[in-house]
Design an enzyme around this catalytic site. Structure first.
Site, mmCIF file in Angstrom:
data_model
loop_
_atom_site.group_PDB
_atom_site.id
_atom_site.type_symbol
_atom_site.label_atom_id
_atom_site.label_comp_id
_atom_site.label_asym_id
_atom_site.label_seq_id
_atom_site.Cartn_x
_atom_site.Cartn_y
_atom_site.Cartn_z
ATOM 1 N N HIS A 129 49.346 31.151 47.255
ATOM 2 C CA HIS A 129 50.336 31.281 48.239
ATOM 3 C C HIS A 129 51.545 30.875 47.738
ATOM 4 O O HIS A 129 52.680 31.246 47.774
ATOM 5 C CB HIS A 129 50.364 30.906 49.536
ATOM 6 N N ASP A 163 44.214 40.532 47.660
ATOM 7 C CA ASP A 163 44.827 39.320 48.567
ATOM 8 C C ASP A 163 46.196 39.692 48.838
ATOM 9 O O ASP A 163 46.924 40.650 48.079
ATOM 10 C CB ASP A 163 44.672 38.038 47.818
#
Length: 498
Positions: A190, A262
Site C-alpha cells: 500500500h 490488487d
C-alpha cells in the site's frame, strides 16, 4: 438469466473496458453514476467498510445493483479476523487465518469459510477477495502477519484449499491472494514496492504451493500482488508481469480462472506507473480485472481507467483480443456465481463456529497456576498503527468482552515511549491486563511491557498478533488474531469462564 441491456451508443470496446473494472464507491446506497455505468457495461463493484451498516442494508444495496444488472459481481474484502468489512464496526465473528492455522483442523477451516460464505451470500455478495494464501515466512511482515494461516508451506496450502472449498460451497467465488506470495516482505505494498530476493526454487517450494492447492480446489479467482520478484521478472511487479501472470500462473500452474489485480491505486503501482498506465500494463500482462477502490471511489476514476484501456487498444499498445478475453473471463465468473447461488432457506446456520474456532486457537503460558479475576481489571491496550488492509475503524482487544463478564472493567489506549508509565498511572491499584499486537515488531511496545511487569508482575498479557515474542506475565494468552471472537475467547480465560 436475463442479460443486461446496454445503453445505446456504447461500443464493444468501451463495454469491455468497463467490464474489467471493479470499482468501489462511497455511501451505503448505490450512487447514480454506478447505476448508469452498469447500464453501459460495468460488470463488477467492490464493497468496503464505508459501504456497510447492517446486513439488511447491504442486502438492499446489492438488490439495488441487481435491479440494474442482474449478473453483476459484487466483491468484498472479507477475510474474517482482522480484515473484516461486514463487521467493520463490531469486529469479526470469525477469528481469521492465523487462528485457524494454529488449530490446524482443515474441516474447521472449511466450516468457518462456509459460514462466512453463507453470510456473504445472504447479503448479495458473490465474490470474496479472500483467502490469503501467503506463507508468512518473514515475521517482520507489516501487512500479512495474522492474515496468513502460518509460516509453514504445507499448513498454508491445506488450509487455503479448505477455505476455498468452504467459501465456494456457499456460492461465493473465492479470490486467492496475493500471487505469487506476499509473505516474505518487509514493506507494505500500500505504501511502496516490496521486493522478494529469493531464487526460483525457493519461490516454487515455499510460496507457490498454496496457490497450486487453491487452483486444485477450484478457486474461481486469483489476486496478483504488487511485489517485485527478480527471480520471475527483474523489472516489473507481478501484477504487471507477463512472466508472472501469463507464463507462470496461466502456463506452468495451469490456472484458467479470473486474475484480479490488487488495488491498482496502491502506491507500489500508482507511484511508479500511475493508475492508468498500470491498468493497461496489468491487462497486457494477463490480468482480467482491475480492482479499484481502497482510496479511489469516484466516477472520474472509472472514466480515466476506461479511457486509458480504450486508448491503449486504439494505439496498438494493448491487443483488443486480450481485452476481450479479459472481459469474457469476468462474464464467465458472473455465470458461475449465478449457477452456484445458494437460495435454500433451510441451509444450516452455524453462528457459533467462529467462536468455537477462536476458543480452540487460544494458547496459554504461565509460570504458576493462574487464578481467574473476580474484580474488574484495567485493560491497557498498547496500540500500534493499523495497516491499511486492516484499517482503524474496527474495534479490537478484550476490554469490551471483559466488561461483559466483569462489569466495571475500564480501559485506555497507549503508545510510544511513555506508554508503560502512562498505563501504570491510569490503572492505579487495579489489576492490569496488557493487550499487545505484534510485540516483536514494536520496540516501544516491548519496553512498555517491561515497565508494566517490573512494577506489576501480576499483569496478564494478551498477544493478539503473531505470537513471536517470548511469553511473559502472570498469564500470557496468545489469541492469534484480534477479531471480536478472539477477544471474547481471551476474556473467558481471564474471568475463569473456560
Amino acid at each position: 438469466m436475463t442479460r443486461p441491456t446496454f445503453a445505446s451508443g456504447t461500443d464493444t470496446l468501451t463495454r469491455d473496458a468497463l467490464t474489467i473494472l471493479q470499482p468501489g464507491f462511497t455511501g451505503t446506497s448505490v450512487p447514480d453514476w454506478v447505476l448508469r455505468r452498469l447500464g453501459e457495461g460495468l460488470a463488477s463493484v467492490g464493497l468496503f467498510g464505508r459501504n456497510i451498516d447492517t446486513p439488511e442494508q447491504v442486502a438492499a444495496l446489492t438488490a439495488q445493483l441487481r435491479a440494474e444488472r442482474d449478473d453483476v459481481l459484487v466483491a468484498i474484502d472479507e477475510e474474517g479476523g482482522d480484515v473484516t468489512r461486514l463487521e467493520v464496526r463490531t469486529g469479526s465473528s470469525f477469528p481469521g487465518n492465523n487462528a485457524l492455522g494454529a488449530v490446524d483442523d482443515v474441516e474447521l477451516t472449511r466450516e468457518v469459510a462456509a459460514e462466512l460464505g453463507r453470510r456473504l451470500a445472504a447479503c448479495g455478495v458473490n465474490l470474496n477477495w479472500a483467502p490469503s494464501a501467503d506463507v508468512n515466512s518473514n515475521p517482520e511482515n507489516p501487512v500479512i502477519g495474522v492474515r496468513a494461516f502460518g509460516a509453514d508451506t504445507g499448513l498454508v496450502a491445506r488450509h487455503t484449499a479448505a477455505y476455498v472449498t468452504g467459501l465456494q460451497s456457499a456460492g461465493v467465488a473465492a479470490c486467492t491472494k496475493h500471487f505469487p506470495g506476499h509473505g516474505d516482505t518487509a514493506v507494505d505494498s500500500h505504501d511502496a514496492m516490496p521486493r522478494i530476493d529469493v531464487d526460483a526454487s525457493v519461490l516454487a517450494a515455499r510460496d507457490l504451493e498454496p496457490f497450486r492447492a487453491a487452483i486444485a480446489a477450484g478457486s474461481r479467482a486469483v489476486m496478483s500482488a504488487h511485489i517485485l520478484v527478480p527471480a520471475l521478472d527483474p523489472d516489473r511487479p507481478a501484477t504487471l508481469s507477463p512472466r508472472a501472470l501469463t507464463e507462470l500462473l496461466r502456463g506452468e500452474l495451469g490456472y484458467d480462472g479470473l486474475i484480479v489485480t490488487d488495488g491498482i491505486e496502491m502506491k507500489a503501482v500508482a507511484s511508479t506507473y500511475g493508475i492508468e498506465r498500470g491498468s493497461v500494463l496489468a491487462v497486457a500482462a494477463g490480468a482480467d480485472a482491475i480492482c479499484v477502490g481502497g482510496g479511489l471511489s469516484d466516477e472520474g476514476t472509472v472514466e480515466r481507467l476506461r479511457d486509458a484501456l480504450v486508448s491503449a487498444v486504439r494505439a496498438g499498445e494493448l491487443a483488443e483480443e486480450r481485452l476481450a478475453d479479459a472481459a469474457e473471463r469476468v462474464r464467465a465468473l458472473a455465470r458461475w456465481t449465478a449457477a452456484a447461488a445458494k437460495t435454500d432457506p433451510d441451509r444450516a446456520v452455524d453462528d457459533e463456529v467462529g467462536l468455537r474456532a477462536a476458543r480452540r486457537a487460544v494458547r496459554l503460558t504461565s509460570t504458576e497456576p493462574f487464578t481467574p479475576l473476580t474484580e474488574p481489571p484495567y485493560v491497557a491496550a498498547l496500540t500500534p498503527v493499523a495497516n491499511f488492509a486492516v484499517g482503524d475503524q474496527t474495534p479490537w482487544g478484550v476490554a469490551a468482552e471483559l466488561f461483559r463478564l466483569l462489569p466495571g472493567t475500564e480501559t485506555g489506549s497507549f503508545s510510544g515511549e511513555d506508554a508503560g508509565r502512562a498505563a501504570l498511572a491510569a490503572a492505579g491499584a487495579r489489576r492490569i491486563v496488557a493487550v499487545v499486537r505484534d510485540e516483536h515488531r514494536h520496540p516501544w511496545m516491548a519496553s512498555a511491557l517491561d515497565t508494566l511487569l517490573a512494577a506489576r508482575p501480576d499483569t496478564v498479557v494478551v498477544e493478539m498478533g503473531l505470537a513471536q515474542a517470548a511469553p511473559r506475565g502472570a498469564l500470557h494468552i496468545a489469541t492469534h488474531g484480534a477479531a471480536r471472537v478472539c477477544g471474547r475467547a481471551a476474556a473467558e480465560v481471564i474471568a475463569g469462564i473456560r
